[in-house]
Design an enzyme around this catalytic site. Structure first.
Site, mmCIF file in Angstrom:
data_model
loop_
_atom_site.group_PDB
_atom_site.id
_atom_site.type_symbol
_atom_site.label_atom_id
_atom_site.label_comp_id
_atom_site.label_asym_id
_atom_site.label_seq_id
_atom_site.Cartn_x
_atom_site.Cartn_y
_atom_site.Cartn_z
ATOM 1 C CG HIS A 15 7.324 -29.779 -0.415
ATOM 2 N ND1 HIS A 15 7.728 -31.032 -0.676
ATOM 3 C CD2 HIS A 15 7.852 -29.136 0.824
ATOM 4 C CE1 HIS A 15 8.531 -31.077 0.301
ATOM 5 N NE2 HIS A 15 8.902 -30.046 1.015
ATOM 6 C CE LYS B 106 -11.856 2.117 1.273
ATOM 7 N NZ LYS B 106 -11.486 3.181 2.070
ATOM 8 C CD GLU C 10 -3.296 0.184 2.016
ATOM 9 O OE1 GLU C 10 -4.162 -0.378 1.936
ATOM 10 O OE2 GLU C 10 -3.042 0.700 3.320
HETATM 11 O O1 PA5 Z 1 -3.084 1.718 5.912
HETATM 12 C C1 PA5 Z 1 -4.220 2.230 5.809
HETATM 13 O O2 PA5 Z 1 -4.326 3.519 5.885
HETATM 14 C C2 PA5 Z 1 -5.520 1.492 5.526
HETATM 15 O O3 PA5 Z 1 -5.117 0.096 5.072
HETATM 16 C C3 PA5 Z 1 -6.603 1.196 6.618
HETATM 17 O O4 PA5 Z 1 -5.837 1.057 7.771
HETATM 18 C C4 PA5 Z 1 -7.804 0.574 6.246
HETATM 19 O O5 PA5 Z 1 -8.322 1.060 5.075
HETATM 20 C C5 PA5 Z 1 -8.606 0.792 7.297
HETATM 21 O O6 PA5 Z 1 -8.986 2.083 7.611
HETATM 22 P P1 PA5 Z 1 -10.027 2.619 8.618
HETATM 23 O O7 PA5 Z 1 -8.999 2.471 10.001
HETATM 24 O O8 PA5 Z 1 -9.843 4.045 8.637
HETATM 25 O O9 PA5 Z 1 -11.181 2.031 8.973
#
Ligand code: PA5
Length: 432
Positions: free
Chosen positions: A305, A419, A284
């Site tokens: 394996h 989303k 990410e």
């Molecule tokens: O690293 C990030 O910012 C994302 O992976 C969030 O943690 C994830 O989308 C969850 O978001 P939130 O804590 O706002 O529900």
């Protein structure tokens, strides 16, 4: 912790690391001085020393309270609001009983809101009907769909079970100033902890996001913070003595040579979710602008394996980073037999841990010979202190690596695309 790069000897040109080291040093300087991209989300950098000790004390008290009244806790959250706690829990808990070392009482952590599976959530509701349980709901934005739906479902079940006393069993971790979850917590009087404004989800494992569920499970979260504090200090050192900068620089060198996939490998199954956490952190943070190393993972020897064939002889665009644990607890040995019908006499009385270590070395030699560069990160021990160290190490390396790549490691614009498309199909107002 150590970084062993003997598995790169054949792949690095002389001085290449020194040259990239200069850029990594500059990137680390920008990070520290708040001069790089996404500087408003670098609060994690000094967090191991700046974290509020009073809030930490309140967290420990809340965790003790939750422990007293629960056999199980449903931890609701997704992405960075889930993977850190899950990683640490799986790393530190007994693999079959879930017990955390030294703790007599076992509190099971069950994770919810990590998918939209009806069967998964129903199965969890079924299990809870026989337990005393509580909820920790974690969402920085307070609006993420998966945890929001799960919270509705589990809150309703908790209220049906405990009536007016249900709010005492709900703890919220969310933004200090905004979001639907914060509003709800205020209205209902749920105990609340804050995700700092300047720390994004995937960098938040050492905040209440990770620490609260882990303290409830019985993890020594103070030791974890101490480990992270030591890492912060160690990783301020110059490049030659700084394994986070070296790891970031090596990744960039390999990437520029066309090694576009990194496989993080563990020889201990307890590492499975640490690797999932790492995949989120790097995936990410770096996968943007059509750039970035694809983070993959494998647990050996099991995956030798399956994926082993590909790693040995498939496309040569991969490198491996092995997460090795130096000291394991068990002294289990291969027992001797009279008949040797399985042909294992040559291993008799040898420790399984030593055989595993030899497998690691054998795999390294084979994969290096097959053209797969190999980095090894050596963790002295599988405990909370060293895990805290490892978490911080990867966070720092990831930030520096993102800067070397030329991206902002602290945003995630691409996550919004799915989303919007899902909301449109579900008919969410405003997304028609
Ligand atoms: O690293 C990030 O910012 C994302 O992976 C969030 O943690 C994830 O989308 C969850 O978001 P939130 O804590 O706002 O529900």
């Amino acid at each position: 912790m150590e970084l062993d790069i003997t598995g790169l000897n054949e792949f690095l040109a002389p001085d290449e690391l020194v040259r990239m080291g200069k850029q990594a040093t500059q990137a680390a300087r920008d990070l520290k001085n708040g001069k790089g991209a996404g500087a408003e989300f670098t609060g994690w950098h000094d967090w191991p020393i700046t974290y509020n000790k009073r809030e930490f004390g309140r967290l420990l008290k809340a965790a003790a309270r939750i422990r007293r009244r629960s056999d199980a806790v449903v931890v609701i959250g997704i992405g960075g609001s889930y993977l850190g706690a899950k990683a640490a829990y799986e790393f530190l808990a007994h693999p079959f009983t879930g017990q955390i070392g030294g703790q007599r009482r076992k509190i099971a952590l069950y994770f919810a809101g990590i998918n939209l599976s009806a069967d998964y959530h129903q199965a969890l509701l079924d299990v809870l009907s026989e337990k005393e349980w509580s909820i920790i709901v974690i969402s920085k934005s307070g609006t993420t769909t998966e945890p929001a739906i799960a919270f509705r479902i589990f809150r309703q079940a908790l209220e049906a079970r405990y009536g007016k006393r249900a709010p005492e069993r709900i703890t919220v971790v969310t933004d200090a100033h905004k979001g639907a979850l914060r509003e709800l917590a205020r209205q209902e009087g749920y105990e609340r902890f804050v995700v700092p404004d300047d720390i994004g989800g995937r960098f938040s494992v050492l905040t209440p996001v990770g620490l609260l569920p882990l303290a409830v499970a019985g993890v020594d979260v103070k030791a974890m913070m101490d480990g992270a504090g030591q890492a912060r200090q160690d990783l301020l050192r110059p490049f030659r003595q700084n394994i986070a900068l070296q790891y970031a620089a090596l990744r960039q060198i390999l990437y520029l040579r066309g090694k576009t996939t990194e496989i993080l490998v563990g020889f201990e199954p307890r590492l499975l979710y640490v690797m999932e956490w790492w995949k989120q952190l790097f995936g990410e943070s770096e996968g943007k602008e059509h750039k970035g190393i694809f983070p993959a993972s494998a647990v050996f020897t099991a995956d030798l394996h399956s994926l082993g064939q590909y790693i040995q002889e498939g496309r040569r665009d991969i490198f491996e980073t092995v997460l090795a644990i130096e000291r394991v607890k068990s002294r289990l040995k291969v027992p001797p037999t009279k008949e040797n019908s399985d042909g294992l006499a040559y291993l008799e009385n040898r420790r399984l841990a030593a055989i595993n270590r030899t497998a690691m070395e054998g795999v390294r030699q084979a994969h290096v010979a097959g053209g797969v560069p190999n980095i090894r990160i050596v963790l002295p021990k599988a405990d909370a202190y060293h895990l805290g160290y490892l978490f911080y190490f990867f966070e720092k390396a990831c930030a520096v690596s993102g800067y070397l790549l030329g991206v902002n490691p602290f945003d995630q614009p691409g996550v919004e695309a799915y989303k919007s498309s899902m909301f449109r199909l579900l008919g969410k107002p405003g997304f028609e």
